[in-house]
Design an enzyme around this catalytic site. Structure first.
Site, PDB file in Angstrom:
ATOM      1  CB  ALA A 271      -0.925   0.010   1.215  1.00 53.15           C
ATOM      2  CB  ALA A 272       3.972   2.291   1.643  1.00 57.31           C
ATOM      3  N   PRO A 273       3.247   4.389  -0.752  1.00 55.01           N
ATOM      4  CG  PRO A 273       3.695   6.433  -1.819  1.00 55.01           C
ATOM      5  CD  PRO A 273       3.698   4.945  -2.056  1.00 55.01           C
ATOM      6  CE  LYS A 276      -2.259   2.752  -7.388  1.00 60.71           C
ATOM      7  NZ  LYS A 276      -1.038   3.546  -7.148  1.00 60.71           N
ATOM      8  CG  ASP A 317       5.974 -11.662   2.555  1.00 60.34           C
ATOM      9  OD1 ASP A 317       5.429 -11.306   1.491  1.00 60.34           O
ATOM     10  OD2 ASP A 317       7.008 -12.353   2.585  1.00 60.34           O
ATOM     11  CB  CYS A 386       3.791   2.335 -12.031  1.00 61.14           C
ATOM     12  SG  CYS A 386       5.139   2.029 -10.863  1.00 61.14           S
TER      13      CYS A 386
END
Length: 458
Positions: A271-273, A276, A317, A386
């Protein structure tokens, strides 16, 4: 001019290193040269090297103004690396010695100032020569540095008229683009990589109000775009109040495919940063944001706090994560080669390899297959990254669908993503590509490269 004659004279002379510690600007050039070598030779991340708190010690020690100059030199040197290399080699009648890497970096940093930055030619040449003289490895090449850079300065206009024709990417990277998208699209992508990306904002409300405040425009997906910021991001109106966050328009699309609703239990994997995560939380979902990195989670928590948004965060993880109860939806923004973000991260083609892409694609497949065990029957699973390499997108999806994981493709439709219909493939995937073509009013353009596919658990 035959530069090698000067080279020969220097070979016959034994020069002592010149002490020039107090010459203004020299420290910044030395740091830029060292960091360029770290990126190109050691494949180090440019962002990590130039982090204002945890970056390379010599970079962190510079004054803010010099850090900004170093960053500008490095970004431009990487965006224009092949064109600069050609301008240098055309002024040599024999190649530099194979072990003269630091000399090559001195020449690149000098040339980038002359050709692309607002630095007086004389200062760029003088500092490069001084730097060479003060380094025992390069002192005998100081006349060569002087001759090459002065020649580039004299012929600057002629060089600049031809430099765009040079392919600014390693051959392996350009070939991957040609294989995936054909020569014309590959060329357009590489051209886009030379241009500084705009800044896009995801706003909580009233895009028109923030477009006016930032002298920007509202994009079809509701993002606000500013071509060039006049202030640092933390100094902008609405930052402290958490009214918006910086997020490329293409990066905002995958979370929209989740169709998060108030009360929906959503797992945000890797999820980071947190851009979303913020989108999902702002939609009212009960979000669990998972990341393997404690430092990245700390940044995510900080971002959520500024935005006045809530989500449960968990260091874990994604390959072994378990859940007491299946989630209603999952967004997996998987670790990838980041080849879709070269406009913002020009070091990527020089620090990644095809082998890296293959390894990351395998990791993505395993993460996606495990994520399928964590979503409820009838729930949505969105896979995104990405990268613009099909190995990390289309090929991963095909491999997972060929297995027994209970996933069925849920094709994306144009009505779900305003302005992005031209990025939806015939299979129903989302595939955005960098480009610099003038945008139609109703179409997203000039975005980062992203891939996304959506599944339903059966």
């Amino acid at each position: 001019m035959v530069v090698s004659k000067a080279h020969g004279r220097e070979n016959r002379q034994k020069q002592k290193p010149v002490s020039s510690k107090k010459k203004p600007g020299l420290d910044a050039r030395r740091v830029a040269t060292r960091l360029l070598g770290a990126v190109v030779d050691a494949r180090s991340s440019l962002d990590a090297l130039t982090d204002s708190e945890h970056g390379h010690p010599q970079y962190v020690a510079l004054e803010p103004r010099d850090r900004a100059l170093v960053r500008a030199m490095l970004v431009t040197a990487l965006r224009r690396r092949c064109g600069i290399e050609k301008a240098i080699t055309q002024r040599l009648d024999r190649p530099l010695p194979g072990n003269a890497r630091s000399l090559s970096h001195i020449l690149h940093i000098g040339a980038v100032q002359i050709l692309f930055l607002d630095v007086p030619d004389s200062a760029a040449v003088d500092l490069a020569v001084t730097q060479a003289k003060s380094d025992p490895r390069n002192s005998r090449f100081s006349a060569l540095v002087n001759g090459v850079l002065r020649n580039i300065a004299r012929r600057k206009d002629a060089i600049l008229t031809k430099i765009d024709a040079v392919m600014d990417a390693p051959e392996w990277f350009a070939e991957r683009l040609r294989q995936a998208y054909g020569p014309e699209t590959a060329e357009a992508i590489l051209a886009a990589h030379r241009v500084e990306a705009p800044v896009d904002f995801t706003v909580k409300s009233s895009p028109e109000r923030w477009a006016e405040a930032f002298s920007g425009t509202v994009l079809p997906n509701g993002s606000v775009r500013v071509n060039k910021l006049e202030k640092a991001v933390p100094e902008l109106e609405g930052f402290e109040e958490g009214e918006w966050w910086v997020q490329d328009a293409a990066a905002s699309l995958p979370a929209m495919l989740v169709d998060a609703r108030p009360g929906m239990r959503v797992l945000d994997l890797c999820a980071a940063p947190g851009g979303k995560t913020a989108q999902l939380a702002h939609a009212g979902a009960r979000v669990t944001a998972v990341d393997l990195s404690a430092s990245r989670l700390k940044r995510l928590d900080s971002n959520l706090q500024r935005l006045r948004l809530e989500a449960e965060t968990l260091k874990a993880d994604g390959l072994t994560l378990t859940a007491d109860e299946p989630y209603d939806a999952i967004l997996l923004d998987a670790p990838c080669s980041s080849t879709g973000t070269v406009r913002r991260h020009p070091d990527v083609p020089w620090t990644k390899t095809l082998e890296d892409i293959e390894k990351l694609a395998e990791l993505q497949r395993k993460l996606l297959e495990h994520a399928a065990t964590l979503v409820r029957t009838g729930g949505r699973l969105v896979f995104a990254n990405c990268s613009i390499d099909p190995l990390e997108g289309e090929e991963v999806v095909r491999a997972v669908l060929a297995g027994e994981h209970g996933l069925e493709l849920s094709p994306i439709t144009p009505s779900e993503l305003p302005g992005a219909a031209h990025f939806i493939t015939t299979e129903g995937y989302l595939r955005t590509l960098p480009g610099i073509a003038p945008a139609h009013v109703d179409e997203l353009q000039a975005v980062d490269g992203f891939f996304a596919a959506r599944f339903i658990k059966r």
